[in-house]
Structures are given as structure tokens and as C-alpha cells.
Design a protein around this motif. Structure first.
Motif, PDB file in Angstrom:
ATOM      1  N   VAL A 225       0.723  -1.236  -0.123  1.00  0.00           N
ATOM      2  CA  VAL A 225       0.399   0.294   0.021  1.00  0.00           C
ATOM      3  C   VAL A 225       0.557   1.326  -0.117  1.00  0.00           C
ATOM      4  CG1 VAL A 225      -1.418   1.312   1.468  1.00  0.00           C
ATOM      5  CG2 VAL A 225      -2.114  -1.610   1.167  1.00  0.00           C
ATOM      6  N   ALA A 226       2.037   1.522   0.488  1.00  0.00           N
ATOM      7  CA  ALA A 226       2.796   2.157   0.729  1.00  0.00           C
ATOM      8  C   ALA A 226       3.641   2.564   0.026  1.00  0.00           C
ATOM      9  CB  ALA A 226       4.094   2.582   1.902  1.00  0.00           C
ATOM     10  N   ALA A 227       3.962   1.574  -0.883  1.00  0.00           N
ATOM     11  CA  ALA A 227       4.329   1.302  -2.761  1.00  0.00           C
ATOM     12  C   ALA A 227       3.757   2.261  -3.429  1.00  0.00           C
ATOM     13  CB  ALA A 227       4.677   0.030  -3.460  1.00  0.00           C
ATOM     14  N   VAL A 228       2.311   2.206  -2.997  1.00  0.00           N
ATOM     15  CA  VAL A 228       1.729   2.553  -4.147  1.00  0.00           C
ATOM     16  C   VAL A 228       1.384   4.009  -3.977  1.00  0.00           C
ATOM     17  CG1 VAL A 228      -1.383   2.840  -5.234  1.00  0.00           C
ATOM     18  CG2 VAL A 228       0.024   0.114  -4.399  1.00  0.00           C
ATOM     19  N   GLU A 258      -7.245 -11.438   3.208  1.00  0.00           N
ATOM     20  CA  GLU A 258      -5.293 -10.861   3.145  1.00  0.00           C
ATOM     21  C   GLU A 258      -5.550  -9.436   2.099  1.00  0.00           C
ATOM     22  OE1 GLU A 258      -3.581 -12.967   6.817  1.00  0.00           O
ATOM     23  OE2 GLU A 258      -2.989 -13.502   4.098  1.00  0.00           O
ATOM     24  N   PHE A 259      -5.703 -10.790   1.546  1.00  0.00           N
ATOM     25  CA  PHE A 259      -5.285  -9.993  -0.456  1.00  0.00           C
ATOM     26  C   PHE A 259      -6.309  -8.902  -0.795  1.00  0.00           C
ATOM     27  CE2 PHE A 259      -4.683  -9.543  -4.906  1.00  0.00           C
ATOM     28  CZ  PHE A 259      -3.165 -10.108  -5.043  1.00  0.00           C
ATOM     29  N   ARG A 260      -7.553  -9.606  -0.666  1.00  0.00           N
ATOM     30  CA  ARG A 260      -9.166  -8.593  -0.650  1.00  0.00           C
ATOM     31  C   ARG A 260      -9.066  -7.505  -0.075  1.00  0.00           C
ATOM     32  NH1 ARG A 260     -11.531  -5.864  -3.948  1.00  0.00           N
ATOM     33  NH2 ARG A 260     -12.545  -8.379  -5.949  1.00  0.00           N
ATOM     34  N   SER A 261      -8.494  -7.451   1.029  1.00  0.00           N
ATOM     35  CA  SER A 261      -8.170  -6.235   2.250  1.00  0.00           C
ATOM     36  C   SER A 261      -7.258  -5.431   1.592  1.00  0.00           C
ATOM     37  CB  SER A 261      -7.703  -6.285   3.335  1.00  0.00           C
ATOM     38  OG  SER A 261      -7.970  -5.083   4.123  1.00  0.00           O
ATOM     39  N   MET A 262      -5.933  -5.826   1.083  1.00  0.00           N
ATOM     40  CA  MET A 262      -4.680  -5.201   0.716  1.00  0.00           C
ATOM     41  C   MET A 262      -5.223  -4.152  -0.686  1.00  0.00           C
ATOM     42  SD  MET A 262      -1.062  -6.835  -0.976  1.00  0.00           S
ATOM     43  CE  MET A 262      -1.960  -7.035  -2.567  1.00  0.00           C
ATOM     44  N   VAL A 263      -5.667  -5.350  -1.438  1.00  0.00           N
ATOM     45  CA  VAL A 263      -6.914  -4.225  -2.968  1.00  0.00           C
ATOM     46  C   VAL A 263      -7.696  -3.813  -2.705  1.00  0.00           C
ATOM     47  CG1 VAL A 263      -7.846  -4.751  -5.076  1.00  0.00           C
ATOM     48  CG2 VAL A 263      -5.922  -6.984  -4.506  1.00  0.00           C
ATOM     49  N   ASN A 264      -8.099  -3.532  -2.095  1.00  0.00           N
ATOM     50  CA  ASN A 264      -9.393  -2.464  -1.236  1.00  0.00           C
ATOM     51  C   ASN A 264      -8.543  -0.845  -0.437  1.00  0.00           C
ATOM     52  OD1 ASN A 264     -11.686  -3.823  -2.075  1.00  0.00           O
ATOM     53  ND2 ASN A 264     -12.113  -4.600   0.015  1.00  0.00           N
ATOM     54  N   ASP A 265      -7.545  -1.761   0.422  1.00  0.00           N
ATOM     55  CA  ASP A 265      -6.528  -0.362   0.528  1.00  0.00           C
ATOM     56  C   ASP A 265      -5.472   0.712  -0.593  1.00  0.00           C
ATOM     57  OD1 ASP A 265      -7.617  -0.597   3.296  1.00  0.00           O
ATOM     58  OD2 ASP A 265      -6.062  -2.059   3.876  1.00  0.00           O
ATOM     59  N   ILE A 266      -5.502  -0.438  -1.882  1.00  0.00           N
ATOM     60  CA  ILE A 266      -4.719  -0.004  -3.230  1.00  0.00           C
ATOM     61  C   ILE A 266      -5.552   1.114  -3.658  1.00  0.00           C
ATOM     62  CG2 ILE A 266      -3.659   0.048  -4.923  1.00  0.00           C
ATOM     63  CD1 ILE A 266      -2.259  -2.915  -3.836  1.00  0.00           C
ATOM     64  N   ALA A 268      -8.873   2.576  -2.267  1.00  0.00           N
ATOM     65  CA  ALA A 268      -8.777   3.234  -1.815  1.00  0.00           C
ATOM     66  C   ALA A 268      -7.389   4.878  -1.917  1.00  0.00           C
ATOM     67  CB  ALA A 268      -9.101   3.382  -0.309  1.00  0.00           C
ATOM     68  N   VAL A 269      -6.114   4.170  -1.782  1.00  0.00           N
ATOM     69  CA  VAL A 269      -4.640   5.162  -1.355  1.00  0.00           C
ATOM     70  C   VAL A 269      -4.958   5.521  -3.176  1.00  0.00           C
ATOM     71  CG1 VAL A 269      -2.703   4.554  -2.216  1.00  0.00           C
ATOM     72  CG2 VAL A 269      -3.726   3.730  -0.062  1.00  0.00           C
ATOM     73  N   GLU A 270      -5.357   4.443  -4.208  1.00  0.00           N
ATOM     74  CA  GLU A 270      -4.544   5.845  -5.620  1.00  0.00           C
ATOM     75  C   GLU A 270      -5.881   6.929  -5.743  1.00  0.00           C
ATOM     76  OE1 GLU A 270      -3.864   1.938  -8.358  1.00  0.00           O
ATOM     77  OE2 GLU A 270      -5.945   2.062  -8.137  1.00  0.00           O
ATOM     78  N   LYS A 271      -7.311   6.692  -5.263  1.00  0.00           N
ATOM     79  CA  LYS A 271      -8.726   7.623  -5.439  1.00  0.00           C
ATOM     80  C   LYS A 271      -8.517   9.233  -4.295  1.00  0.00           C
ATOM     81  CE  LYS A 271     -12.751   4.565  -5.647  1.00  0.00           C
ATOM     82  NZ  LYS A 271     -13.467   4.196  -5.061  1.00  0.00           N
ATOM     83  N   ALA A 272      -7.175   8.790  -2.988  1.00  0.00           N
ATOM     84  CA  ALA A 272      -6.733   9.433  -2.267  1.00  0.00           C
ATOM     85  C   ALA A 272      -5.514  10.551  -3.253  1.00  0.00           C
ATOM     86  CB  ALA A 272      -6.543   8.956  -0.909  1.00  0.00           C
TER      87      ALA A 272
END
Length: 349
Positions: A225-228, A258-266, A268-272
Motif C-alpha cells: 500500500v505504501a508503494a502505491v 488478506e489479499f482482498r483487504s490489500m486490494v481495497n486499501d490500494i 482507496a489510496v489511488e482515490k486519495a
């Protein structure tokens, strides 16, 4: 130099959604039905691509048990290379079926070839692009052979010095292939945050003029997530049905939830991250009125002077902007003004 590459009609680069790869590797644990289950679970978990590895123990090493072929540290300590690869490989006779299942469910199919025979095999299978593993970064003959096929390439750079990465990039470009994405990678299993050095992703982009991302062997999703957030265009993460299913890669792989949670966070970060903008969003517009402005805080009679005692800068924002406060101090009211009234230009001379 291509700062955007195209994989199966999908643009990968700055300004486009991060491309997320689920690495199956050995997590099928020798069961083709589990391999198929992983493909479907990866799709359901938000992955854009399922990745395999195409080798056999004999194509990647030799059957030898002397000291050079013993693993002396890390996750696979005590293993012999040949025996480890016998346990971990994905049978080639499965891979056509697995590609069919990936096509059926609508997830991209990618594999890492480890020698020329694997490259030819994957090309005949109709694989549209190739991944080159970190350990093969120095195999310049193999890299040139892959590049000559003309397909897009995702190249991991784990353990690579800047000079070695440059040699590999030049080898690809020497074959007229500019369709390249580089992945920062810490080639430890699992990797730890202290060794990830995510700032390198931006340096890879700037140095080589290509999209870049992260091949992430760390536990959890913080690194990805930080990398994105720092501009990664591709994330690759090992994926399994359950870490309780014993195989060489289970301990550092993500389970579906866990993977789904990571994708959701990624996502969300892209939108932010959004874009450079100083315009008010629709949601912000309703908050503007709660900024500060100049209000009357004591009753003011006609002809009375505006002072620090009878006007103040307070919330909400219905009165004159605070920047005019010093300008209006000392002015005379031309009407009576009740306490709690927002100050307007028409109220004083």
C-alpha cells in the motif's frame, strides 16, 4: 523509453490503476484442483493477474547434493536445491489447463520462464507477456531471448546493483523491446520492512524511463500500500488458499481475505492520491460556512465606533472575511447592530 506499457489492452504506468499480480508459485502444493481454486480465489480477491513459474528441477538446476547445492539459511534452510524445486514446481502439463481457467474467469495469465525451453513453451501456450525473476536478472542470454519475442516484460530487480539492472535493461532494449516494467524487490523470504527501501521505485522510474512497482515478499500489506502511495504501477504478492497447506511458499503468502483487504486499501489510496487540485469538492462546499468571519459580539449603537470589544473574528463564516478586520476597526456604524450579527460593508462608513 515507454513510461506506459500495454498488457492485454491494459495501460500500466503513471495515471493508470495499479496492476495487481497474485503469485501462485508453489501454493498449489502439487494439486491441480487447488491450483484452479487459487485462480478463482485470486480473481474474487481483486487480482488483475495470476502468475505461475515455469521450470522443472532439471531446467533450473542439476541433481547434485554437494555443498554448493545446499541452502544454508533462510526459509528453506537445510534443503537441497534440486529437491526444493521438485516440490515447488508447477507441472507443465497443467499450465494449458490453468490458462484456460484463467481466461474463463477473466484474469490475466502470466508466468516466469527460467530457461529458453520454458520461454518457447509459454509462447506456444499463447502467453502475452513475460515475468523475469530477480535471480535471473544476471542471466543476460535468457533476458535477450525473452526480449526478442517482442512481448511486454516485467523484470524484478532484487539483489541487483544499479549496474546490473542497467545491463539487464540494455539487453532488453538491444532486442528492440521497450515494453518494460521494473519491480523493486527484496529477495528475502519473508522480506522485512527495514530492507524494502521503497524510494527506489521512483528512482527506477526516473533512471530508466519505465513504469515501476514492487514485488513484495513481506508479511502483511503495509509495504504494498505504501508503494502505491509512492507511485508504484505494479504490485506482485504471493497468494494462497491457506497458509496451513504446507508448501515452500506458504509462510510468506497472503490468504484471500488478506489479499482482498490489500486490494481495497490500494484502490482507496489511488482515490486519495487523486490529482493536483485546489478546487472545492462538493463535500467541502458545505463546510465553507464554518470558516471564521467578522461578527458583532456586543450591541452597537448608530454612530458608535467599531472596536476590538464589539467586533471579533469568530466562527461561522457569514460576515466579512477576517483579512478586513484591521481595516474596519475604528469605522463608525451607520445603523444599530445587534450582538450576533455578521458584519457587512453596508453597516459602517
Amino acid at each position: 523509453m515507454n513510461k506506459v506499457i500495454n498488457i492485454k489492452e491494459r495501460n500500466i504506468g503513471t495515471g493508470y490503476p495499479c496492476y495487481i499480480i497474485a503469485e501462485m508459485s508453489a501454493n498449489h502444493a502439487g494439486d491441480i484442483n487447488r491450483a484452479i481454486e487459487i485462480i478463482y480465489a485470486a480473481k474474487e480477491s481483486g487480482a488483475d493477474c495470476i502468475k505461475l513459474q515455469t521450470y522443472t528441477a532439471d531446467t533450473i538446476t542439476i541433481n547434485c547434493s554437494n555443498e554448493y547445492f545446499q541452502i544454508k539459511q533462510g526459509t528453506w534452510q537445510g534443503e537441497n536445491l534440486y529437491q526444493l524445486y521438485q516440490k515447488a514446481y508447477t507441472p507443465w502439463e497443467w499450465q494449458g489447463r490453468l490458462k484456460e481457467e484463467a481466461d474463463k474467469v477473466g484474469i490475466d495469465f502470466l508466468s516466469t520462464p527460467f530457461d529458453k525451453t520454458a520461454v518457447d513453451f509459454l509462447e506456444n501456450l499463447g502467453v502475452d507477456f513475460f515475468k523475469i525473476a530477480s535471480f535471473e536478472l544476471v542471466d543476460i542470454p535468457l533476458i535477450k531471448y525473452i526480449a526478442a519475442k517482442g512481448n511486454p516484460i516485467i523484470l524484478s530487480t532484487g539483489m541487483g546493483s544499479l549496474g546490473e539492472i542497467e545491463e539487464a535493461v540494455n539487453a532488453i532494449r538491444s532486442q528492440g523491446n521497450e515494453n518494460l516494467c521494473l519491480l523493486k524487490c527484496s529477495s528475502a523470504y519473508p522480506a522485512v520492512p527495514d530492507d524494502m527501501n521503497l524510494r527506489t521505485i521512483r528512482h527506477l522510474k526516473d533512471t530508466f524511463g519505465v513504469p515501476a512497482g514492487l514485488s513484495d515478499h513481506s508479511l502483511g500489506s503495509i509495504g504494498a500500500v505504501a508503494a502505491v502511495a509512492m507511485g508504484a504501477n505494479v504490485i506482485e504478492k504471493h497468494f494462497c488458499i491457506s497458509r496451513s497447506i504446507e508448501n515452500p511458499d506458504a509462510s510468506f503468502s497472503m490468504e484471500p481475505q488478506e489479499f482482498r483487504s490489500m486490494v481495497n486499501d490500494i484502490r482507496a489510496v489511488e482515490k486519495a492520491i487523486g490529482k493536483v487540485s485546489y478546487q472545492l469538492s462538493e463535500r467541502e462546499k458545505g463546510s465553507v460556512i464554518f470558516r471564521k468571519s467578522i461578527f458583532v459580539v456586543k450591541d452597537i449603537a448608530h454612530g458608535e465606533v467599531l472596536t476590538e470589544e464589539n467586533i471579533r473574528v469568530i466562527r461561522p463564516g457569514y460576515g466579512l472575511p477576517p483579512k478586513y478586520y484591521e481595516e474596519v476597526i475604528g469605522k463608525k456604524a451607520i445603523t444599530t447592530i445587534e450582538k450576533g450579527t455578521p458584519l457587512k460593508w453596508s453597516m459602517f462608513d
